[in-house]
Design an enzyme around this catalytic site. Sequence first.
Site, PDB file in Angstrom:
ATOM      1  N   ASP B 407     -30.593 -28.833   6.591  1.00  0.00           N
ATOM      2  CA  ASP B 407     -31.991 -28.524   6.807  1.00  0.00           C
ATOM      3  C   ASP B 407     -32.209 -27.153   6.184  1.00  0.00           C
ATOM      4  O   ASP B 407     -31.293 -26.340   6.123  1.00  0.00           O
ATOM      5  CB  ASP B 407     -32.234 -28.508   8.315  1.00  0.00           C
ATOM      6  CG  ASP B 407     -33.615 -28.044   8.640  1.00  0.00           C
ATOM      7  OD1 ASP B 407     -34.559 -28.549   8.015  1.00  0.00           O
ATOM      8  OD2 ASP B 407     -33.750 -27.189   9.520  1.00  0.00           O
ATOM      9  N   THR B 409     -35.163 -24.793   6.630  1.00  0.00           N
ATOM     10  CA  THR B 409     -35.735 -23.743   7.446  1.00  0.00           C
ATOM     11  C   THR B 409     -34.901 -23.513   8.694  1.00  0.00           C
ATOM     12  O   THR B 409     -34.591 -24.451   9.413  1.00  0.00           O
ATOM     13  CB  THR B 409     -37.172 -24.117   7.846  1.00  0.00           C
ATOM     14  OG1 THR B 409     -37.823 -24.574   6.700  1.00  0.00           O
ATOM     15  CG2 THR B 409     -37.880 -22.934   8.432  1.00  0.00           C
ATOM     16  N   GLU B 511     -46.381 -19.897  13.679  1.00  0.00           N
ATOM     17  CA  GLU B 511     -47.608 -19.644  14.459  1.00  0.00           C
ATOM     18  C   GLU B 511     -47.631 -18.218  14.972  1.00  0.00           C
ATOM     19  O   GLU B 511     -48.633 -17.521  14.897  1.00  0.00           O
ATOM     20  CB  GLU B 511     -47.665 -20.607  15.651  1.00  0.00           C
ATOM     21  CG  GLU B 511     -48.296 -21.929  15.314  1.00  0.00           C
ATOM     22  CD  GLU B 511     -48.895 -22.584  16.538  1.00  0.00           C
ATOM     23  OE1 GLU B 511     -48.250 -22.493  17.598  1.00  0.00           O
ATOM     24  OE2 GLU B 511     -49.971 -23.160  16.430  1.00  0.00           O
ATOM     25  N   PHE B 552     -50.571 -30.061  16.370  1.00  0.00           N
ATOM     26  CA  PHE B 552     -49.776 -30.358  15.187  1.00  0.00           C
ATOM     27  C   PHE B 552     -48.774 -31.476  15.490  1.00  0.00           C
ATOM     28  O   PHE B 552     -48.185 -31.507  16.560  1.00  0.00           O
ATOM     29  CB  PHE B 552     -49.021 -29.101  14.763  1.00  0.00           C
ATOM     30  CG  PHE B 552     -48.189 -29.280  13.541  1.00  0.00           C
ATOM     31  CD1 PHE B 552     -48.731 -29.064  12.282  1.00  0.00           C
ATOM     32  CD2 PHE B 552     -46.865 -29.669  13.634  1.00  0.00           C
ATOM     33  CE1 PHE B 552     -47.971 -29.221  11.144  1.00  0.00           C
ATOM     34  CE2 PHE B 552     -46.107 -29.842  12.493  1.00  0.00           C
ATOM     35  CZ  PHE B 552     -46.650 -29.609  11.253  1.00  0.00           C
ATOM     36  N   ARG B 609     -43.464 -19.934   2.082  1.00  0.00           N
ATOM     37  CA  ARG B 609     -43.995 -21.133   2.719  1.00  0.00           C
ATOM     38  C   ARG B 609     -45.504 -21.001   2.758  1.00  0.00           C
ATOM     39  O   ARG B 609     -46.024 -19.939   3.078  1.00  0.00           O
ATOM     40  CB  ARG B 609     -43.434 -21.252   4.133  1.00  0.00           C
ATOM     41  CG  ARG B 609     -43.951 -22.442   4.881  1.00  0.00           C
ATOM     42  CD  ARG B 609     -43.446 -22.439   6.283  1.00  0.00           C
ATOM     43  NE  ARG B 609     -42.153 -23.100   6.377  1.00  0.00           N
ATOM     44  CZ  ARG B 609     -41.652 -23.540   7.518  1.00  0.00           C
ATOM     45  NH1 ARG B 609     -42.312 -23.372   8.643  1.00  0.00           N
ATOM     46  NH2 ARG B 609     -40.492 -24.139   7.555  1.00  0.00           N
ATOM     47  N   ARG B 712     -40.468 -31.927   2.411  1.00  0.00           N
ATOM     48  CA  ARG B 712     -41.530 -32.563   3.192  1.00  0.00           C
ATOM     49  C   ARG B 712     -41.104 -33.932   3.706  1.00  0.00           C
ATOM     50  O   ARG B 712     -41.769 -34.913   3.468  1.00  0.00           O
ATOM     51  CB  ARG B 712     -42.791 -32.725   2.336  1.00  0.00           C
ATOM     52  CG  ARG B 712     -43.100 -31.551   1.482  1.00  0.00           C
ATOM     53  CD  ARG B 712     -44.257 -30.772   2.028  1.00  0.00           C
ATOM     54  NE  ARG B 712     -44.184 -29.386   1.593  1.00  0.00           N
ATOM     55  CZ  ARG B 712     -44.723 -28.905   0.478  1.00  0.00           C
ATOM     56  NH1 ARG B 712     -45.397 -29.687  -0.296  1.00  0.00           N
ATOM     57  NH2 ARG B 712     -44.608 -27.650   0.176  1.00  0.00           N
ATOM     58  N   LYS B 718     -34.881 -38.092   6.989  1.00  0.00           N
ATOM     59  CA  LYS B 718     -33.635 -37.334   6.902  1.00  0.00           C
ATOM     60  C   LYS B 718     -32.468 -38.225   7.305  1.00  0.00           C
ATOM     61  O   LYS B 718     -31.444 -38.290   6.635  1.00  0.00           O
ATOM     62  CB  LYS B 718     -33.681 -36.122   7.835  1.00  0.00           C
ATOM     63  CG  LYS B 718     -34.578 -35.001   7.377  1.00  0.00           C
ATOM     64  CD  LYS B 718     -34.494 -33.836   8.350  1.00  0.00           C
ATOM     65  CE  LYS B 718     -35.428 -32.707   7.956  1.00  0.00           C
ATOM     66  NZ  LYS B 718     -35.298 -31.547   8.835  1.00  0.00           N
ATOM     67  N   ASP B 738     -31.081 -27.076  12.665  1.00  0.00           N
ATOM     68  CA  ASP B 738     -31.272 -26.245  13.856  1.00  0.00           C
ATOM     69  C   ASP B 738     -32.390 -26.740  14.757  1.00  0.00           C
ATOM     70  O   ASP B 738     -32.504 -26.312  15.885  1.00  0.00           O
ATOM     71  CB  ASP B 738     -31.559 -24.804  13.452  1.00  0.00           C
ATOM     72  CG  ASP B 738     -32.937 -24.652  12.841  1.00  0.00           C
ATOM     73  OD1 ASP B 738     -33.390 -25.624  12.217  1.00  0.00           O
ATOM     74  OD2 ASP B 738     -33.532 -23.586  12.980  1.00  0.00           O
ATOM     75  N   ASP B 742     -34.134 -32.206  13.208  1.00  0.00           N
ATOM     76  CA  ASP B 742     -32.862 -32.516  12.564  1.00  0.00           C
ATOM     77  C   ASP B 742     -31.971 -33.392  13.436  1.00  0.00           C
ATOM     78  O   ASP B 742     -30.902 -33.794  13.005  1.00  0.00           O
ATOM     79  CB  ASP B 742     -32.104 -31.225  12.246  1.00  0.00           C
ATOM     80  CG  ASP B 742     -32.936 -30.284  11.405  1.00  0.00           C
ATOM     81  OD1 ASP B 742     -33.572 -30.782  10.473  1.00  0.00           O
ATOM     82  OD2 ASP B 742     -32.950 -29.081  11.705  1.00  0.00           O
TER      83      ASP B 742
END
Lengths: 373, 917
Positions: B407, B409, B511, B552, B609, B712, B718, B738, B742
């Site tokens: 992953d 990020t 955020e 979201f 990002r 994306r 994944k 993390d 994932d």
Amino acid sequence: DGHPSGGVGVPGGGGAVGGGGGGGGGGGGGAVKTRKPDNTAFKQQRLPAWQPILTAGTVLPAFFIIGLIFIPIGIGIFVTSNNIREYEIDYTGTEPSSPCNKCLNVSWDSMPPCTCTINFTLEHSFESNVFMYYGLSNFYQNHRRYVKSRDDSQLNGDNGSLLNPSKECEPYRTNEDKPIAPCGAIANSMFNDTLELYRIDNDTRTPITLIKKGIAWWTDKNVKFRNPTGDGNNLTALFQGTTKPVNWPKPVYMLDSEPDNNGFINEDFIVWMRTAALPTFRKLYRLIERKNNLQPTLQAGKYSLDIAYNYPVHSFDGRKRMILSTISWMGGKNPFLGIAYITVGSICFFLGVVLLIIHHKYGNRNTSADIPN
Amino acid sequence: EEERRVRANAREYNEKFQYASNCIKTSKYNIVTFLPVNLFEQFQEVANTYFLFLLILQLIPQISSLSWFTTIVPLVLVLTITAVKDATDDYFRHKSDNQVNNRQSQVLIGGVLRQEQWMNVRVGDIIKLENNQFVAADLLLLCSSEPHGLCYIETAELDGETNMKVRQAIPVTSELGDTSKLARFDGEVICEPPNNKLDKFGGTLYWKENKYPLSNQNMLLRGCVLRNTEWCFGLVIFAGPDTKLMQNSGRTKFKRTSIDRLMNTLVLWVCGRWIPGIPGSGPVGALMSSPCPQIFGFLVCMGVILAIGNAIWEHEVGVCFQIYLPWDEGVHSAFFSGFLSFWSYIIILNTVVPISLYVSVEVIRLGHSYFINWDKKMYCAKRRTPAEARTTTLNEELGQVEYIFSDKTGTLTQNIMVFSKCSVNGHSYGDVQDMLGHKAELGERPEPVDFSFNPLADPRFQFWDPSLLEAVKLGDPHVHEFFRLLSLCHTVMSEEKSEGELYYKAQSPDEGALVTAARNFGFVFRSRTPKTITVHELGRAITYQLLAILDFNNIRKRMSVIVRNPEGKIRLYCKGADTILLERLHPVNQDLTNVTTDHLNEYAGEGLRTLVLAYKDLEESYYEDWSERLHRAGSAPEAPREKMMDASRSMGNGFSYQEKLSSSKLTSVLEAIAGEYALVINGHSLAHALEADMEVEFLETACACKAVICCRVTPLQKAQVVELVKKYKKAVTLAIGDGANDVSMIKTAHIGVGISGQEGIQAVLASDYSFSQFKFLQRLLLVHGRWSYLRMCKFLCYFFYKNFAFTMVHFWFGFFCGFSAQTVYDQYFITLYNIVYTSLPVLAMGVFDQDVPEQRSMEYPKLYEPGQLNLLFNKREFFICIAQGIYTSVLMFFIPYGVFADATRDDGAQLADYQSF
């Protein structure tokens, strides 16, 4: 909180998570350890270690040293073994010309026993004490069912086992509702030929004294085998209520006239009960002691062997032998060990030489290429 | 249970459904059932059954070639240790069950609050919770001490997320503030049956002939903790084993480790790859299972050879030898005797695969795991977390990894988000400029922007472009709107310990970064209630009425709020992924969109990002209509509801602003990826690539590249990519990540590694190994994995070698003892050979051996290759071991044979007796 929060975890969008997924969580995930690992050689895998690296400098000397040590040892053993006198007679009697041919098909209980005499000549004299063996071939004393067919506690003089032998002894456990003493297939098949040795000197037969004591292992005679105990020393009374093994002509308490060589502690019996590891074996039968220092124990010359042929082996293609042998510091005649030492030593020496040549010829080319990688 | 009906304050009514009580039982045994149940479970292990079978064989006198204690000693030892471990585990489960069941909670019975133990709480009861108390069961929130029936919970126990979450009672019940009103409450809830979905709940409340839709937003789940809320009341919907927490906790069943599976393969003679701890097949299996059928086949083969030998011997020799050794009762033919001796030899030869093999393998793996846990070089001082091997069974697979799925990020990057650039109304802000107004090079940064005008600013925030602040001060309406959006459109919770000292609790770091940025530029988010958001706009407190939050999620990839400002105007604010938002923009703004897109691409090129922000003014009537539809959809299934929200948004909107976050430095791994050929594919294309007919082609293309970057992608994708590689490449895969997204990938891969970072602990919980920094992966693989693989391979070779050397002697002896399965060694020696005499050297080698120092294996990654190619333990290596073992056994038998056959002691007694031999 004590909830077992095993596989809690819901990915936002992705539903199908393959498989059971129970794999995780080997240890309880509960207690999160925050302490720093100890800086010890053990935990950080820094224990001292030694790794032998084979180089020409270590391998070549090793080969040569092994070769140089082994070859002399081998030669020494081989020479010693060759100096041992040994004489062997096969008296089975399968050949029609053999004097014992008439006895080939004896049975256990033939009375009187079939006897035969074999004459032989010793080319060399036997200087030191002589040991007389009987040898059997194709006789499977090491068969699993044979080996276990005995009752050690009965042989050790246990009165309970005497009258109620172990089940391992089947089918030689009881006979006509009486317990067999000693029970089992080993005891039942005890070798019972009688061998006598005569020196023939100008047609006179001089018997040679055969000592029948001292042929068993000390521990067997004194620890493992004991007669049953009870009132008095009368073995006949002590073995009351038992019966003789099926094949035996007489009961165990009549094996010998001497009380300390009778019953379970009869040495011929003890020797037989120590089962052989291989189907071809020899067992110590008698000792011939050297009488004085002037004469050899057995002079070169003519001898005759008288056999009371009781023990049938023909049915299973067995062979019977009588062996006379002297003994050295390393035991009886045994060329194998010496040859083995010489062989290994020679191979090492030879390899050493080959490697030395190779090393001498090619060794310098890439000495530096050892270490990398 | 099709649906659940629960009526408040009506125990008799609810009892007829026989719902589970709130008493939980996670223990498996009690004192009486322990022995039989535990033994039953243990004998479900094929390994144990196999040894039991051997034991039974040994009890048959005709077959028994070894006495029974040679098998029973190790077997009982293993069984006892396992049983003791199970018993202690269960004892602690009993204890924790008791403790949990006896917790006190206040139950409203007959209009009075009574203290009851948790286990006496029934479905339909109304219970009162106080601050910092655990929620006793899955509750429908009725009312709370906070306005609007709001309450805050912490769900760390459930999903590992430590931020607070808001739950809200539905308006009609939030007024039932006191016990007398609550006691008269007789609403009936009809909802879904118990399930394990933590984030979904669907139901309807029927009360006073009205229907009210219920959602997860109204639920308090067992295991949560009430925070910042004085008290609240809830109606028990699910209790005890029906609660979502308990539905999620893994069944406490007997864990099958890889060892067992190895044994299963062995005994069942199943060729092929066996499946280790995690789903999917693994090469530990390949490593060990591939020779096992051979071993077993070998065992049978030897047994058959010897049995035939026995039959022939008995036929040729044994028949004649009967005068001294009659056949056993019931044995009438040589053939039957051979059949018996087959089993006898199976017993003897089984020492090639003794119980101690399984025990030793476990011990070695455990040792390796401890070495991982103890490694100082994988300890993160900052977070004070050492590496943790959460499973012990996969260590040697770490030495064989061929494909790594990472992953980005939070894993490659550290997931620290900082607001760095933005483009508002076609104007880009945020470049670092020097005095002359030129773009500055990195490293020569001028003074950051001074935010001292704003007393509420966060001193840790830094920004280098003063022009943005000037634009705010000048009152540029677009810039104002930009920051207003940032301060309104989020789910951050604020906490004000003292005046002006604000703390934000954000679910995701981006955020938090955005709201902090808005705060420093003068748009300070102060507080929120379910219906309002208060923002200090340049010192002026303004309270917005919050009409709707559309949160979201991974499918919509955007978040929106609908607010009414004090002037009464309704506006929709939206932020989200550029791909999603740009296509929803009003076509009038095409020019602006183009400029903004250029800026976006520029930012993205710098590795930042990006997010796109947009707003739209809504007509009062339009909103009314929409909310009406939403309301109706609320009680309907999920899908149409989602659709409606989309419809409302796609009306388009004004102009687009944008803004970016800089991800912190990438590690060397990513740079390495960028250097070579790389395939970059996004989620959209990936969906096509993963279709059945395309996937092989995709895989081939992907494998031709040095690296593949999928951007994306959804969590499911994944996992699909991992699955794809697993399916077509027989290679070990490792997934590292993390976050919760994932988890599926981590679970799918052979080895899952979790980074205990910022995004909660879900990834860690699902993983097999966890540590706190990505760079430790290198050490885990190159040092620990390599060593583990090497040690395990050497151990197996050594172990099989020594046991073949030991056991094959019996085979040679068979030729001399009439194939009667007589053993060469004493029984005690056979029993203790593996347990005592030879156990420590193999174990020591398996645990400690190092071929090269750790520095070397880090320096020369090529040393890792033998593991990937499985060079150290494959069929060839295995047969070499066996050949060596057989060669040794020949020496071990025939040299003593030569020496002893005619040997006598120096007192003349024969040495060739069975005991001496």
